[in-house]
Design an enzyme around this catalytic site. Structure first.
Site, PDB file in Angstrom:
ATOM      1  N   ARG A   1     -12.945 -14.112  -1.495  1.00  0.00           N
ATOM      2  CA  ARG A   1     -12.086 -14.793  -0.512  1.00  0.00           C
ATOM      3  C   ARG A   1     -12.870 -15.634   0.489  1.00  0.00           C
ATOM      4  NH1 ARG A   1      -7.322 -10.198   0.115  1.00  0.00           N
ATOM      5  NH2 ARG A   1      -6.260 -10.807  -1.809  1.00  0.00           N
TER       6      ARG A   1
ATOM      7  N   ASP B   1      -6.840  -7.861   4.872  1.00  0.00           N
ATOM      8  CA  ASP B   1      -6.028  -8.658   3.938  1.00  0.00           C
ATOM      9  C   ASP B   1      -5.432  -9.906   4.600  1.00  0.00           C
ATOM     10  OD1 ASP B   1      -6.600  -6.862   1.938  1.00  0.00           O
ATOM     11  OD2 ASP B   1      -4.724  -5.756   2.128  1.00  0.00           O
TER      12      ASP B   1
ATOM     13  N   GLY C   1      -6.327  -3.307  -7.596  1.00  0.00           N
ATOM     14  CA  GLY C   1      -7.427  -2.401  -7.245  1.00  0.00           C
ATOM     15  C   GLY C   1      -6.893  -1.053  -6.783  1.00  0.00           C
TER      16      GLY C   1
ATOM     17  N   SER D   1       0.833  -1.217   0.000  1.00  0.00           N
ATOM     18  CA  SER D   1       0.000   0.000   0.000  1.00  0.00           C
ATOM     19  C   SER D   1       0.863   1.261   0.000  1.00  0.00           C
ATOM     20  CB  SER D   1      -0.893   0.029   1.242  1.00  0.00           C
ATOM     21  OG  SER D   1      -1.862  -0.972   1.149  1.00  0.00           O
TER      22      SER D   1
ATOM     23  N   LYS E   1     -12.579  -8.898  -3.251  1.00  0.00           N
ATOM     24  CA  LYS E   1     -11.118  -8.788  -3.352  1.00  0.00           C
ATOM     25  C   LYS E   1     -10.642  -9.483  -4.633  1.00  0.00           C
ATOM     26  CE  LYS E   1     -10.704  -6.431   0.409  1.00  0.00           C
ATOM     27  NZ  LYS E   1     -10.357  -5.015   0.325  1.00  0.00           N
TER      28      LYS E   1
ATOM     29  N   SER F   1     -13.394   1.714   3.160  1.00  0.00           N
ATOM     30  CA  SER F   1     -12.429   1.442   2.089  1.00  0.00           C
ATOM     31  C   SER F   1     -11.388   2.540   1.980  1.00  0.00           C
ATOM     32  CB  SER F   1     -13.153   1.294   0.750  1.00  0.00           C
ATOM     33  OG  SER F   1     -12.208   1.356  -0.301  1.00  0.00           O
TER      34      SER F   1
HETATM   35  C1  S3P Z   1      -5.677  -1.124   0.060  1.00  0.00           C
HETATM   36  C2  S3P Z   1      -6.882  -1.087   0.715  1.00  0.00           C
HETATM   37  C3  S3P Z   1      -7.703  -2.279   0.995  1.00  0.00           C
HETATM   38  C4  S3P Z   1      -6.888  -3.566   0.874  1.00  0.00           C
HETATM   39  C5  S3P Z   1      -6.057  -3.583  -0.368  1.00  0.00           C
HETATM   40  C6  S3P Z   1      -5.084  -2.393  -0.388  1.00  0.00           C
HETATM   41  C7  S3P Z   1      -4.959   0.142  -0.168  1.00  0.00           C
HETATM   42  O1  S3P Z   1      -8.773  -2.333   0.080  1.00  0.00           O
HETATM   43  O2  S3P Z   1      -7.734  -4.693   0.904  1.00  0.00           O
HETATM   44  O3  S3P Z   1      -5.312  -4.779  -0.441  1.00  0.00           O
HETATM   45  O4  S3P Z   1      -3.757   0.107  -0.515  1.00  0.00           O
HETATM   46  O5  S3P Z   1      -5.577   1.201   0.000  1.00  0.00           O
HETATM   47  P1  S3P Z   1     -10.131  -1.499   0.322  1.00  0.00           P
HETATM   48  O6  S3P Z   1      -9.754  -0.099   0.517  1.00  0.00           O
HETATM   49  O7  S3P Z   1     -10.945  -1.721  -0.903  1.00  0.00           O
HETATM   50  O8  S3P Z   1     -10.747  -2.118   1.545  1.00  0.00           O
END
Ligand code: S3P
Length: 424
Positions: free
Chosen positions: A342, A311, A93, A22, A338, A165
């Site tokens: 999952r 995660d 994502g 992240s 995800k 999120s």
């Molecule tokens: C992330 C946020 C999370 C996480 C993803 C990475 C990020 O997703 O599950 O692996 O880097 O901001 P969500 O914000 O959709 O919950």
């Protein structure tokens, strides 16, 4: 590729894991937005982060990839250039959703595409609030491709996040960085706050949640970024060390931000022996983790910690399978959106292993069964499912196999070497 894992007796040694995923994504984005030269130290060299690097290169940032650092020459305020072809977010994502916020502020049209898994994931969660800010963005039936066009109607909003999120929050913060007026995001349940910390945003804790404010005065400047080791990658090794006999494992300089390190807290409450050494509180909290073999017991997992372990639930389920009592988790419907569904992936693999599992819309429960001696698990092309069930394989009497294991390259291309260095 089908990967075989033999039963492991014990793990010993020290791991220096690569940078947090992240934070690596965000460092590349902020360095590309800032004008001039930034350096990202200890970035994660995984496919997901490389998708972000390639999108930002396509947008005109100069990015030189070295062994353990990135040298980035960023473009400055609204200075990206129109890409020649659609921007490919691959499996990521974070790349698709965060870059959409940046692109909504630019003066050219763009398109974001992704692989088959990402193309199934919900994008309306960013399209709706970005549109409320005046962005000219449309999805294809709520999914990729996203088409983003210039808008002369961008304006700040106050927005309460309907889903917990960090990706949605960060996408809006990135667009808000381009506006003179202040955008306020209200987050009822705290999610990972790396974007806020890296931009130095004001966050007020109020009764109805965190109020996060952003405007152009927070636009990033070129600097050096130091990325701590990824707690999500560490989690697989932590559980392996806890569940094997006579193990002692040190994980150096791991990210311990409380919006991410929920897994350490939960495992400690399950009687997992995890000590923290060399704790530091810089932009992010970090420390070395010392993990020793433990007899785990299952606990009730409170709803408000879920975003901070989201995660890690695949590997937590494996820990729960070996812990005393039944493992039950609810309020995790987000897991269905995800890299794979999952909940379905965890339940079907646990059943393959011989466990009795009950699947709910928003969670699952594991009752102990007689575990099989060796099993071939499905990864569902999902890196975290692959590593969680690699861990379970190593705890079965005759080991086990994981199909399509190459998907681990999404978050940890060095997993097998790291494992080899500590397995005895
Ligand atoms: C992330 C946020 C999370 C996480 C993803 C990475 C990020 O997703 O599950 O692996 O880097 O901001 P969500 O914000 O959709 O919950």
């Amino acid at each position: 590729m089908i990967q075989y894992f033999q039963k492991i007796e014990s793990v010993k040694g020290t791991l220096h894991l690569p940078g947090d995923k992240s934070i690596s994504h965000r460092a590349v984005m902020l360095a590309s937005l800032a004008k001039g030269k930034s350096i990202v130290h200890n970035y994660l060299d995984s496919n997901d982060v490389l998708s972000t690097v390639s999108c930002l290169k396509d947008l005109g940032a100069e990015i030189k990839i070295e062994k353990s650092r990135l040298i980035i020459n960023g473009v400055g305020f609204k200075n990206f250039s129109s890409p020649q072809s659609p921007l490919d977010a691959g499996n990521s994502g974070t790349t698709a959703r965060l870059i959409a916020g940046i692109l909504a502020a630019q003066n050219f049209s763009s398109e974001i595409i992704g692989d088959a898994s990402l193309s199934k994931r919900p994008m309306d969660r960013i399209v709706k609030p970005l549109s409320l800010m005046g962005a000219n963005i449309s999805s294809t039936l709520g999914s990729l491709p996203l088409i983003i066009k210039p808008s002369n109607n961008l304006h700040s909003i106050t927005y309460r996040l309907p889903v917990a999120s960090a990706q949605v929050k960060s996408s809006l913060l990135f667009l808000g960085l381009h506006l003179d007026e202040t955008t306020e995001i209200i987050e009822p349940t705290p999610t990972r706050n790396h974007t806020e910390l890296m931009l130095g945003l004001n966050v007020e804790k109020q009764k109805d949640g965190n109020h996060i404010k952003v405007n152009r005065s927070f636009y990033p400047e070129a600097k050096e970024f130091f990325v701590p080791s990824d707690i999500s990658s560490a989690a697989f090794f932590i559980v392996l060390a806890l569940l094997t006999k006579s193990s002692e494992l040190k994980l150096k300089n791991v990210l311990l931000n409380e919006t991410r390190a929920g897994i350490v807290k939960v495992l400690q409450q399950m009687d997992g022996k995890i000590e923290i050494e060399n704790f530091k509180n810089d932009v992010e909290k970090t420390g070395d983790l010392v993990v020793t073999s433990s007899n785990l017991k299952n606990i009730e997992i409170p709803a408000n910690i879920i975003p901070n372990i989201i995660d890690e639930i695949p590997i937590l389920a494996v820990a729960g399978l070996f812990a005393e009592g039944d493992f039950k988790i609810k309020n995790v419907r987000e897991l269905r959106y995800k890299e794979s569904d999952r909940i379905k992936a965890i339940c079907s693999n646990l059943k393959l292993a011989g466990a009795e599992v009950f699947e709910f819309q928003d969670g699952f429960e594991i009752k102990k069964g007689k575990l099989k001696k060796d099993v071939t698990f499905e990864s569902f092309g999902d890196h975290r499912i692959a590593m969680a069930f690699a861990t379970l394989s190593m705890l079965l009497k005759n080991g086990g196999k994981v199909k399509d294991f190459e998907c681990v390259n999404i978050s940890n291309p060095h997993y097998l070497e790291q494992l080899e260095s500590i397995a005895t």
